[in-house]
Design a protein around this motif. Structure first.
Motif, PDB file in Angstrom:
ATOM      1  N   THR A 199      22.807 -11.823  30.943  1.00  0.00           N
ATOM      2  CA  THR A 199      24.263 -11.980  30.898  1.00  0.00           C
ATOM      3  C   THR A 199      24.926 -10.718  30.371  1.00  0.00           C
ATOM      4  O   THR A 199      25.997 -10.323  30.842  1.00  0.00           O
ATOM      5  N   ALA A 200      24.303 -10.056  29.389  1.00  0.00           N
ATOM      6  CA  ALA A 200      24.867  -8.833  28.830  1.00  0.00           C
ATOM      7  C   ALA A 200      24.975  -7.724  29.865  1.00  0.00           C
ATOM      8  O   ALA A 200      25.780  -6.805  29.725  1.00  0.00           O
ATOM      9  N   GLY A 201      24.154  -7.795  30.927  1.00  0.00           N
ATOM     10  CA  GLY A 201      24.194  -6.810  31.998  1.00  0.00           C
ATOM     11  C   GLY A 201      24.841  -7.327  33.264  1.00  0.00           C
ATOM     12  O   GLY A 201      24.616  -6.770  34.340  1.00  0.00           O
ATOM     13  N   GLY A 202      25.633  -8.398  33.158  1.00  0.00           N
ATOM     14  CA  GLY A 202      26.378  -8.889  34.313  1.00  0.00           C
ATOM     15  C   GLY A 202      25.612  -9.807  35.235  1.00  0.00           C
ATOM     16  O   GLY A 202      26.020 -10.033  36.375  1.00  0.00           O
ATOM     17  N   ALA A 203      24.492 -10.410  34.771  1.00  0.00           N
ATOM     18  CA  ALA A 203      23.687 -11.255  35.649  1.00  0.00           C
ATOM     19  C   ALA A 203      24.252 -12.659  35.834  1.00  0.00           C
ATOM     20  O   ALA A 203      23.732 -13.428  36.638  1.00  0.00           O
ATOM     21  N   THR A 204      25.294 -13.002  35.101  1.00  0.00           N
ATOM     22  CA  THR A 204      25.941 -14.300  35.291  1.00  0.00           C
ATOM     23  C   THR A 204      26.961 -14.210  36.415  1.00  0.00           C
ATOM     24  O   THR A 204      27.848 -13.347  36.382  1.00  0.00           O
ATOM     25  N   ARG A 205      26.852 -15.077  37.415  1.00  0.00           N
ATOM     26  CA  ARG A 205      27.827 -15.103  38.510  1.00  0.00           C
ATOM     27  C   ARG A 205      29.152 -15.617  37.952  1.00  0.00           C
ATOM     28  O   ARG A 205      29.252 -16.763  37.497  1.00  0.00           O
ATOM     29  N   PRO A 208      20.138  -1.768  39.414  1.00  0.00           N
ATOM     30  CA  PRO A 208      21.310  -2.032  40.246  1.00  0.00           C
ATOM     31  C   PRO A 208      22.162  -3.160  39.662  1.00  0.00           C
ATOM     32  O   PRO A 208      21.687  -3.967  38.856  1.00  0.00           O
ATOM     33  N   ALA A 209      23.418  -3.213  40.077  1.00  0.00           N
ATOM     34  CA  ALA A 209      24.290  -4.322  39.679  1.00  0.00           C
ATOM     35  C   ALA A 209      23.721  -5.629  40.219  1.00  0.00           C
ATOM     36  O   ALA A 209      23.221  -5.678  41.348  1.00  0.00           O
ATOM     37  N   PRO A 210      23.755  -6.719  39.435  1.00  0.00           N
ATOM     38  CA  PRO A 210      23.156  -7.987  39.885  1.00  0.00           C
ATOM     39  C   PRO A 210      23.821  -8.567  41.126  1.00  0.00           C
ATOM     40  O   PRO A 210      23.179  -9.296  41.884  1.00  0.00           O
ATOM     41  N   TYR A 211      25.104  -8.254  41.345  1.00  0.00           N
ATOM     42  CA  TYR A 211      25.825  -8.788  42.499  1.00  0.00           C
ATOM     43  C   TYR A 211      26.565  -7.657  43.197  1.00  0.00           C
ATOM     44  O   TYR A 211      27.027  -6.710  42.558  1.00  0.00           O
ATOM     45  N   ARG A 220      29.508  -5.782  45.751  1.00  0.00           N
ATOM     46  CA  ARG A 220      30.959  -5.663  45.640  1.00  0.00           C
ATOM     47  C   ARG A 220      31.679  -6.848  46.274  1.00  0.00           C
ATOM     48  O   ARG A 220      32.681  -7.338  45.753  1.00  0.00           O
ATOM     49  N   ARG A 221      31.169  -7.340  47.428  1.00  0.00           N
ATOM     50  CA  ARG A 221      31.838  -8.447  48.109  1.00  0.00           C
ATOM     51  C   ARG A 221      31.798  -9.705  47.238  1.00  0.00           C
ATOM     52  O   ARG A 221      32.798 -10.405  47.089  1.00  0.00           O
ATOM     53  N   ALA A 222      30.644  -9.999  46.635  1.00  0.00           N
ATOM     54  CA  ALA A 222      30.538 -11.172  45.774  1.00  0.00           C
ATOM     55  C   ALA A 222      31.444 -11.046  44.564  1.00  0.00           C
ATOM     56  O   ALA A 222      32.100 -12.020  44.157  1.00  0.00           O
ATOM     57  N   ARG A 223      31.525  -9.853  43.968  1.00  0.00           N
ATOM     58  CA  ARG A 223      32.380  -9.674  42.795  1.00  0.00           C
ATOM     59  C   ARG A 223      33.853  -9.851  43.158  1.00  0.00           C
ATOM     60  O   ARG A 223      34.635 -10.397  42.367  1.00  0.00           O
ATOM     61  N   MET A 224      34.250  -9.405  44.351  1.00  0.00           N
ATOM     62  CA  MET A 224      35.632  -9.580  44.775  1.00  0.00           C
ATOM     63  C   MET A 224      35.948 -11.060  44.969  1.00  0.00           C
ATOM     64  O   MET A 224      37.015 -11.543  44.541  1.00  0.00           O
TER      65      MET A 224
END
Length: 303
Positions: free
Chosen positions: A169-175, A205-208, A210-214
């Motif tokens: 979660t600290a590295g952005g792994a939570t959707r 790499p980022a867990p998700y 760009r499209r998913a983050r948007m």
């Protein structure tokens, strides 16, 4: 023989003065201070501050492990999102039931909203869910769990130094739009282990994508603004999208054409309005959420 496992409380994680190694300042069970160093350090502790974001909600929950006086649960069926709960003004709430046997289950109340409840708030919600919705009768509470998961469109940094990486979660792994984390953590750790095993330079790499983050940013803003009804939104998805496709989407693994088909099952006009508005919203910092309710309760049974 090459693994050393220790239990201690980590108070600080940082690069050493040269930047060539990472340092972990710890305190052991007896209060002794121990400095642990390594060529690389992976830090999964909850951050003290959340990154600047346009929208920040919290997924907060409390669960009771209950033991009933009679068989009331179906061990073959788990209820994952039961929207027969009072809905908050901003966000959504739901219950879920994970049976362990016909008389034992984890019963949980979960809410997406700007702030956690206190202990009495969670108890009232679980009393309503167990008695008025599930109707399971008298039961004992054998254990409890509680958690708070940040749901934010802020960008979590993957590094905090030359030798220190943030994971989980600290590295952005939570959707951000669903709270799903476990599968992303597995992907992240498999990738890291593979790079280390091969001897190649480590680039996490980022867990998700760009499209998913948007899409997450749009949904979070739509929920927070009240433009969409959260329970109705997810109910539409569960009713109108095949289960495997929906789970891929909720975990961030769906291809573009599936995202488009799923998007057509949502309230299109409110979502498009949010897409247009989002670039003009400023990003603001938010404190990290508390990890426990603001009061305590030791009651272990309920009629």
């Amino acid at each position: 023989p090459r693994l050393c496992r220790m239990e201690a409380t980590a108070s600080a994680v940082r690069d050493d003065p040269s930047g060539a190694r990472g340092e972990v300042l710890t305190r052991g069970p007896g209060g002794e201070r121990v400095l642990v160093t390594g060529r690389l350090v992976f830090d999964s502790r909850p951050p003290r501050r959340l990154p600047p974001a346009r929208t920040t909600l919290l997924q907060h929950f409390t669960g009771w492990f209950v033991r009933t006086g009679r068989p009331v649960f179906d061990p073959a069926t788990a209820d994952l999102m039961d929207f027969r709960t009072p809905q908050p003004a901003r966000g959504l709430s739901f219950g879920y039931v994970l049976p362990l046997d016909p008389r034992t289950a984890l019963v949980e109340y979960t809410e997406f909203s700007p702030a956690p409840l206190d202990t009495d708030g969670y108890r009232r919600a679980l009393d309503h869910y167990t008695h008025d919705v599930l109707g399971i009768g008298p039961f004992d509470v054998t254990a409890r769990e509680h958690g708070v998961i940040p749901m934010t469109d802020g960008r979590f940094p993957l590094r905090q130094g030359r030798s220190v990486y943030r994971i989980g979660t600290a590295g952005g792994a939570t959707r951000p739009s669903t709270g799903y984390t476990f599968a992303a953590v597995q992907r992240q750790t498999r990738y890291i282990a593979g790079r280390l095993r091969s001897g190649r330079p480590l680039r996490v790499p980022a867990p998700y994508g760009r499209r998913a983050r948007m899409m997450d940013a749009v949904l979070l803003r739509a929920l927070d603004s009240g433009r969409v009804d959260g329970a109705d939104f997810f109910d539409r998805l569960f009713r109108g999208v095949p289960g495997e496709r929906l789970l891929r989407f909720m975990d961030g693994g769906s291809p573009p054409h599936e995202d488009l088909l799923i998007g057509l099952r949502t309230p299109v006009v409110p979502m498009l309005r949010t897409v247009v508005e989002l670039p003009f919203r400023p990003r603001r910092e938010h404190p990290a959420p508390p990890l426990a309710p603001s009061s305590t309760d030791t009651e272990e049974s309920t009629p």
